[in-house]
Design a protein around this motif. Structure first.
Motif, PDB file in Angstrom:
ATOM      1  N   GLY A 193       0.808  -1.202   0.000  1.00  0.00           N
ATOM      2  CA  GLY A 193       0.000   0.000   0.000  1.00  0.00           C
ATOM      3  C   GLY A 193       0.845   1.257   0.000  1.00  0.00           C
ATOM      4  O   GLY A 193       2.014   1.259   0.381  1.00  0.00           O
ATOM      5  N   GLY A 194       0.272   2.336  -0.468  1.00  0.00           N
ATOM      6  CA  GLY A 194       0.976   3.609  -0.492  1.00  0.00           C
ATOM      7  C   GLY A 194       1.861   3.760  -1.713  1.00  0.00           C
ATOM      8  O   GLY A 194       1.965   2.852  -2.563  1.00  0.00           O
ATOM      9  N   TRP A 195       2.525   4.883  -1.788  1.00  0.00           N
ATOM     10  CA  TRP A 195       3.381   5.201  -2.920  1.00  0.00           C
ATOM     11  C   TRP A 195       4.690   5.816  -2.422  1.00  0.00           C
ATOM     12  O   TRP A 195       4.753   6.351  -1.309  1.00  0.00           O
ATOM     13  N   SER A 196       5.703   5.755  -3.250  1.00  0.00           N
ATOM     14  CA  SER A 196       6.995   6.356  -2.898  1.00  0.00           C
ATOM     15  C   SER A 196       7.619   6.935  -4.148  1.00  0.00           C
ATOM     16  O   SER A 196       7.244   6.588  -5.276  1.00  0.00           O
ATOM     17  N   ALA A 197       8.590   7.826  -3.941  1.00  0.00           N
ATOM     18  CA  ALA A 197       9.355   8.357  -5.061  1.00  0.00           C
ATOM     19  C   ALA A 197      10.316   7.294  -5.570  1.00  0.00           C
ATOM     20  O   ALA A 197      10.624   6.314  -4.872  1.00  0.00           O
ATOM     21  N   ARG A 198      10.818   7.497  -6.774  1.00  0.00           N
ATOM     22  CA  ARG A 198      11.704   6.514  -7.390  1.00  0.00           C
ATOM     23  C   ARG A 198      12.955   6.281  -6.551  1.00  0.00           C
ATOM     24  O   ARG A 198      13.465   5.158  -6.473  1.00  0.00           O
ATOM     25  N   SER A 199      13.445   7.335  -5.874  1.00  0.00           N
ATOM     26  CA  SER A 199      14.678   7.218  -5.079  1.00  0.00           C
ATOM     27  C   SER A 199      14.426   6.656  -3.691  1.00  0.00           C
ATOM     28  O   SER A 199      15.383   6.421  -2.948  1.00  0.00           O
ATOM     29  N   GLN A 200      13.164   6.428  -3.323  1.00  0.00           N
ATOM     30  CA  GLN A 200      12.861   5.968  -1.970  1.00  0.00           C
ATOM     31  C   GLN A 200      12.652   4.465  -1.870  1.00  0.00           C
ATOM     32  O   GLN A 200      12.407   3.951  -0.782  1.00  0.00           O
ATOM     33  N   GLY A 201      12.731   3.782  -2.964  1.00  0.00           N
ATOM     34  CA  GLY A 201      12.623   2.335  -2.914  1.00  0.00           C
ATOM     35  C   GLY A 201      11.198   1.850  -2.734  1.00  0.00           C
ATOM     36  O   GLY A 201      10.243   2.472  -3.198  1.00  0.00           O
ATOM     37  N   ALA A 202      11.052   0.728  -2.025  1.00  0.00           N
ATOM     38  CA  ALA A 202       9.771   0.026  -1.940  1.00  0.00           C
ATOM     39  C   ALA A 202       9.017   0.324  -0.656  1.00  0.00           C
ATOM     40  O   ALA A 202       8.079  -0.403  -0.308  1.00  0.00           O
ATOM     41  N   GLU A 203       9.402   1.377   0.055  1.00  0.00           N
ATOM     42  CA  GLU A 203       8.690   1.732   1.279  1.00  0.00           C
ATOM     43  C   GLU A 203       7.866   2.988   1.041  1.00  0.00           C
ATOM     44  O   GLU A 203       8.379   4.007   0.578  1.00  0.00           O
ATOM     45  N   ALA A 204       6.586   2.925   1.374  1.00  0.00           N
ATOM     46  CA  ALA A 204       5.710   4.066   1.153  1.00  0.00           C
ATOM     47  C   ALA A 204       6.119   5.236   2.035  1.00  0.00           C
ATOM     48  O   ALA A 204       6.519   5.046   3.189  1.00  0.00           O
ATOM     49  N   ARG A 205       6.002   6.430   1.500  1.00  0.00           N
ATOM     50  CA  ARG A 205       6.316   7.640   2.249  1.00  0.00           C
ATOM     51  C   ARG A 205       5.103   8.569   2.220  1.00  0.00           C
ATOM     52  O   ARG A 205       4.419   8.694   1.194  1.00  0.00           O
ATOM     53  N   PRO A 206       4.809   9.248   3.329  1.00  0.00           N
ATOM     54  CA  PRO A 206       3.561  10.009   3.433  1.00  0.00           C
ATOM     55  C   PRO A 206       3.457  11.165   2.459  1.00  0.00           C
ATOM     56  O   PRO A 206       2.360  11.446   1.958  1.00  0.00           O
ATOM     57  N   GLU A 207       4.581  11.853   2.167  1.00  0.00           N
ATOM     58  CA  GLU A 207       4.473  13.005   1.268  1.00  0.00           C
ATOM     59  C   GLU A 207       4.118  12.584  -0.152  1.00  0.00           C
ATOM     60  O   GLU A 207       3.327  13.267  -0.836  1.00  0.00           O
ATOM     61  N   VAL A 208       4.655  11.455  -0.624  1.00  0.00           N
ATOM     62  CA  VAL A 208       4.334  10.976  -1.969  1.00  0.00           C
ATOM     63  C   VAL A 208       2.931  10.369  -1.984  1.00  0.00           C
ATOM     64  O   VAL A 208       2.153  10.583  -2.926  1.00  0.00           O
ATOM     65  N   THR A 209       2.599   9.606  -0.944  1.00  0.00           N
ATOM     66  CA  THR A 209       1.262   9.026  -0.863  1.00  0.00           C
ATOM     67  C   THR A 209       0.193  10.118  -0.845  1.00  0.00           C
ATOM     68  O   THR A 209      -0.828  10.026  -1.545  1.00  0.00           O
TER      69      THR A 209
END
Length: 462
Positions: A193-209
């Protein structure tokens, strides 16, 4: 960017339409020809004429001088008044009340902004990438930069900003279909679930989500479909689980703006608004007015026009949705005053408009000894335009009698935004003199700022 380009005044034609027969143009030229003789000359001419034709028997020579002199003076005064009246009526408009002055073709022709929007749309069509992914299916969207070459895979950040641009520009044809972009964003969702930037890998981050959720909500995706992702985003965005994010002005304002679009009734919104308001700082160089640095927790850093503008936009939107308490209102209004007291100039090149670059560093969950680094570049002028265009900023300027300062700062920031584009696309210059990048988020922010400014600038003809 000139005032005419911004739409402050109607464009003037270099070839004005000819005046109507007998209208103010002809009358003005006739009286102007008479006036070229001079009022005194006209009066002297009448004096000479009368003195020559009056009979010698009319009370003697003194009476002839008196009558001729009085008549000459009266003629001169009448000529001056007539010329003044015609000039005033010509400046005011047509002789016939209720009939507007005819417009030239150039005055009603479109300005340069429609061309910029059309060029941007064309570029987005040309740069659109369609990839068949074996695991995720067909992906339609953009990468982070419009200048990338070769096979380009759509990313969450690039496609979300591209969707925002399409929604801003409208859909003149079917080459860019919002439904395809919405489907792609769902397919790019991470396995957990969630989304991340290309440089952030496979862990969702709140600002991109939050960015993606905001774009999806704006595109009309139902709140029920977004609810699960909203819950995941807010559950992970705590001081315990994401201290770096909760301390970052940029991250908190991004999450706040995105969730206001996707889930305006989310309980976390009031908490984020309170944390943002409490994170402001006083600036002794600007009458101790409140503003923001890059961090919300000490040390908060130096006052920053970029982060202050981001906070103003987020707090103003939150006030419209959630209402506003006294502390949040005081911080927001002080921040507007802070932006209006920029001591530098000229205001289209002042230090408050310099683009900024910051890093958001988080410990990696798989190896806390190492850090994930998100490089964030900020288009400062576009944020200043958006902050000064908020309803709350206009109210502060009117209440404090700062309309002139507000207009000057706004026009300067809009001029700086305009100067950054070429063919509707904005470029970020690399400091080492290398290739100019074209991040899609910068084009979205530039187009959005100019569009909002043009809407405000519109004034219908009387």
């Amino acid at each position: 960017m000139s005032q005419q380009q911004l739409g402050r005044r109607p464009l003037r034609s270099d070839h004005p339409a000819p005046p109507e027969p007998g209208g103010p143009g002809e009358t003005a030229r006739f009286v102007g020809w008479l006036g070229s003789l001079g009022c005194a000359a006209a009066g002297y001419g009448v004096f000479q004429f009368l003195f020559g034709v009056l009979p010698q028997s009319l009370g003697g020579e003194a009476a002839r001088y008196l009558i001729s002199g009085v008549s000459g003076i009266g003629t001169g005064v009448a000529a001056w008044l007539a010329a003044a009246l015609v000039r005033a009526r010509a400046a005011a408009g047509p002789d016939r009340p209720g009939i507007p002055a005819p417009r030239s073709a150039e005055r009603v022709s479109p300005g340069p902004l429609p061309d910029v929007f059309a060029s941007a749309y064309t570029t987005l069509v040309e740069k659109l990438s369609v990839v068949d992914d074996p695991a995720r299916g067909r992906l339609t969207g953009w990468s982070h930069s419009l200048s990338e070459t070769g096979p380009v895979r759509p990313t969450s950040v690039g496609t979300a900003y591209g969707l925002h641009v399409v929604l801003d520009l409208g859909v003149p044809d079917g080459r860019l279909h919002p439904g395809d972009l919405v489907d792609t964003l769902w397919r790019l969702r991470l396995p957990d679930g969630g989304w991340s930037a290309r440089s952030q890998g496979a862990e969702a981050r709140p600002e991109v989500t939050a960015l993606v959720l905001g774009a999806l909500g704006r595109a009309g995706v139902s709140r029920e479909r977004l609810a699960q992702e909203v819950d995941r985003c807010t559950a992970a965005f705590t001081h315990e689980l994401d201290r770096a994010g909760r301390q970052s002005t940029h991250v908190v304002t991004t999450v706040l703006r995105g969730l206001l679009r996707a889930a305006p009734d989310a309980a976390v919104l009031s908490q984020l608004r309170e944390a943002l308001a409490e994170g402001s700082i006083g600036d002794a160089r600007r009458d101790h007015l409140r503003c923001w640095g890059y961090r919300l927790d000490p040390p908060r850093g130096l006052p920053s026009s970029l982060h202050t503008a981001q906070a103003v936009v987020a707090l103003d939107r939150a006030a419209r949705v959630l209402g506003e308490d006294e502390a949040a209102r005081a911080a927001r209004e002080d921040a507007v005053r802070w932006l209006l007291t920029c001591p530098d100039g000229p205001h289209h090149q002042c230090r408050d408009l310099r683009n900024l670059h910051e890093e958001v560093r988080r410990p990696r969950t798989d190896d806390p000894s190492r850090h994930e680094v998100l490089n964030v570049r900020h288009f400062t002028a576009s944020w200043v335009v958006r902050a000064l265009m908020t309803p709350g900023a206009r109210e502060v300027a009117a209440q404090d009698g700062l309309q002139e300062a507000w207009r000057e700062r706004l026009d300067g920031a809009a001029t700086a935004v305009w100067a950054g584009q070429s063919g509707g696309i904005w470029s970020w210059g690399v400091p080492d003199g290398g290739e100019l990048r074209q991040p899609i988020w910068m084009t979205y922010q530039g187009l959005s700022a100019l569009r909002a400014h043009a809407v405000w600038m519109y004034q219908p003809e009387d």
